[in-house]
Design a protein around this motif. Structure first.
Motif, PDB file in Angstrom:
ATOM      1  N   TRP A  69       4.223   7.528   1.345  1.00 55.94           N
ATOM      2  CA  TRP A  69       4.655   6.483   2.266  1.00 55.94           C
ATOM      3  C   TRP A  69       4.363   5.133   1.598  1.00 55.94           C
ATOM      4  CZ3 TRP A  69       0.240   3.805   2.840  1.00 55.94           C
ATOM      5  CH2 TRP A  69      -0.970   4.508   2.871  1.00 55.94           C
ATOM      6  N   ASP A  70       4.952   4.079   2.127  1.00 64.30           N
ATOM      7  CA  ASP A  70       4.816   2.751   1.515  1.00 64.30           C
ATOM      8  C   ASP A  70       4.790   1.708   2.627  1.00 64.30           C
ATOM      9  OD1 ASP A  70       4.917   0.474  -0.055  1.00 64.30           O
ATOM     10  OD2 ASP A  70       6.527   1.195  -1.341  1.00 64.30           O
ATOM     11  N   VAL A  84       0.855  -1.188   0.000  1.00 64.76           N
ATOM     12  CA  VAL A  84       0.000   0.000   0.000  1.00 64.76           C
ATOM     13  C   VAL A  84       0.892   1.239   0.000  1.00 64.76           C
ATOM     14  CG1 VAL A  84      -1.942   1.166   1.116  1.00 64.76           C
ATOM     15  CG2 VAL A  84      -1.603  -1.284   1.493  1.00 64.76           C
ATOM     16  N   ARG A  85       0.573   2.217  -0.849  1.00 61.78           N
ATOM     17  CA  ARG A  85       1.274   3.486  -0.780  1.00 61.78           C
ATOM     18  C   ARG A  85       0.313   4.621  -1.119  1.00 61.78           C
ATOM     19  NH1 ARG A  85       3.069   1.909  -5.906  1.00 61.78           N
ATOM     20  NH2 ARG A  85       2.722   3.496  -7.523  1.00 61.78           N
ATOM     21  N   ARG A 133       2.665   9.240   7.231  1.00 62.08           N
ATOM     22  CA  ARG A 133       3.344  10.418   6.701  1.00 62.08           C
ATOM     23  C   ARG A 133       4.506  10.002   5.792  1.00 62.08           C
ATOM     24  NH1 ARG A 133      -0.779  11.671   8.457  1.00 62.08           N
ATOM     25  NH2 ARG A 133      -1.274  13.234  10.064  1.00 62.08           N
ATOM     26  N   SER A 134       4.714  10.775   4.729  1.00 61.18           N
ATOM     27  CA  SER A 134       5.825  10.533   3.815  1.00 61.18           C
ATOM     28  C   SER A 134       7.098  11.144   4.382  1.00 61.18           C
ATOM     29  CB  SER A 134       5.501  11.148   2.451  1.00 61.18           C
ATOM     30  OG  SER A 134       5.292  12.550   2.588  1.00 61.18           O
ATOM     31  N   ASP A 135       8.205  10.920   3.682  1.00 58.17           N
ATOM     32  CA  ASP A 135       9.471  11.541   4.097  1.00 58.17           C
ATOM     33  C   ASP A 135       9.901  12.561   3.047  1.00 58.17           C
ATOM     34  OD1 ASP A 135      10.585  10.110   1.965  1.00 58.17           O
ATOM     35  OD2 ASP A 135      11.220   8.461   3.256  1.00 58.17           O
ATOM     36  N   ALA A 136      11.035  13.202   3.281  1.00 59.45           N
ATOM     37  CA  ALA A 136      11.485  14.273   2.399  1.00 59.45           C
ATOM     38  C   ALA A 136      11.853  13.775   1.010  1.00 59.45           C
ATOM     39  CB  ALA A 136      12.688  14.974   3.041  1.00 59.45           C
TER      40      ALA A 136
END
Length: 319
Positions: free
Chosen positions: A126-127, A56-57, A118-121
């Motif tokens: 996200w994954d 999932v992303r 939350r995603s990163d820089a």
């Protein structure tokens, strides 16, 4: 033959995303950050036996399983979520876990939970890797599970790190195995997850004065599952406690003694349907071997627990 992963389904529509998650998992409320311009999300799922393996992303969002949603679909699944990219915070049963790449947690769909993803820089997404078992295939009581849910399992070191890498490989490698082999692997991965989580957090090693006695009782039940006369009264007598005291001890786990006996008998029967020990034994021989005295009662109980008849389950394993 069966593979662990199927093709990916993508969407750029926020209103479709909730339905896509429900189709692969259970009903969820999704709150995507409103100031985000472009939306994107993707899910891929495949099966190893009864184990659903999913990738999932998506973009930053909160995902919630509420009490109302529990009543709506009643999904009873045991899940492991492993962060591959980004960061996540998971909450269930009074525990909160903060996860970074490689870390993972256990959680259940029959109780409310909350995820902040939350995603990163380095990426807007996200994954996650998500592993889903039917709840009745996991040998943990509700109270045992509740003591393990949403406790961070470190993906970077020790035995939890070994398990993290193995789970990632299951998702990425897309193994193709026989149906019977896939069913056995699904069971073995589930057993490994619960063993590693229990060891990592020392659950059940406390000072509870009943812990030692409960371990003896659990062993006694396992040894006597084939006895059709196995009963709460007999278990209590064998351990010099009253039946009421025995039931109170099991109530602390969220179970009755009779429920434990039936669940473990069903699990032994299910495994015999997959293994050489089952061989060419008839369903009647298998159910009698593990203490059931009536084939019809056994078949109904099996269908309730696993969603299919024992005949269909064996046929699928031998396909």
């Amino acid at each position: 033959m069966t593979a662990a992963r199927s093709n990916e389904t993508n969407t750029s529509r926020r209103e479709v995303w909730r339905d896509l998650l429900r189709d692969h998992f259970v009903s969820l409320d999704v709150d995507v950050e409103r100031d985000r311009g472009t939306f994107g999300g993707a899910v891929s799922s495949g099966f190893l036996g009864h184990l659903r393996v999913s990738g999932v992303r998506s973009v930053d969002q909160d995902v919630v399983r509420t009490q109302e949603l529990l009543r709506r679909d009643g999904g009873r699944y045991f899940q492991v979520c492993l962060v591959r990219r980004g960061e996540a915070r998971a909450t269930q049963d009074g525990h909160e876990a903060t996860l970074r790449p490689g870390d993972f947690v256990i959680y259940e769909t029959e109780r409310p939970f909350h995820w902040a993803l939350r995603s990163d820089a380095a990426s807007p997404y996200w994954d996650l890797a998500v592993f889903t078992w039917p709840r009745d295939t996991i040998r943990l009581s509700e109270s045992e599970s509740a003591s393990l849910t949403c406790r961070t399992l470190d993906g970077g070191s020790g035995i939890t790190g070994v398990l993290s890498r193995m789970l990632t490989d299951v998702l990425v490698a897309k193994p193709t195995v026989s149906e019977a082999g896939a069913l056995r692997i699904a069971d073995e991965i589930g057993d490994l997850v619960t063993t590693v989580a229990t060891e990592a957090h020392g659950i059940g090693e406390g000072t509870d004065r009943h812990a030692s006695l409960l371990r003896q009782i659990d062993a006694y039940i396992e040894e006597h599952l084939g006895d059709p006369d196995l009963s709460p009264e007999g278990v209590a007598q064998a351990h010099y406690v009253s039946t009421r005291q025995l039931q109170r001890m099991f109530a602390r786990r969220g179970q009755t003694v009779s429920q434990v006996i039936r669940r473990r008998r069903l699990e032994r029967c299910r495994r015999d349907l997959l293994t050489r020990r089952g061989g060419d034994a008839t369903l009647t021989e298998i159910c009698v071997r593990w203490g059931f005295t009536d084939l019809a009662v056994f078949s109904r109980a099996f269908r309730e627990a696993y969603g299919t008849s024992p005949t269909a389950y064996r046929t699928r394993a031998r396909a």
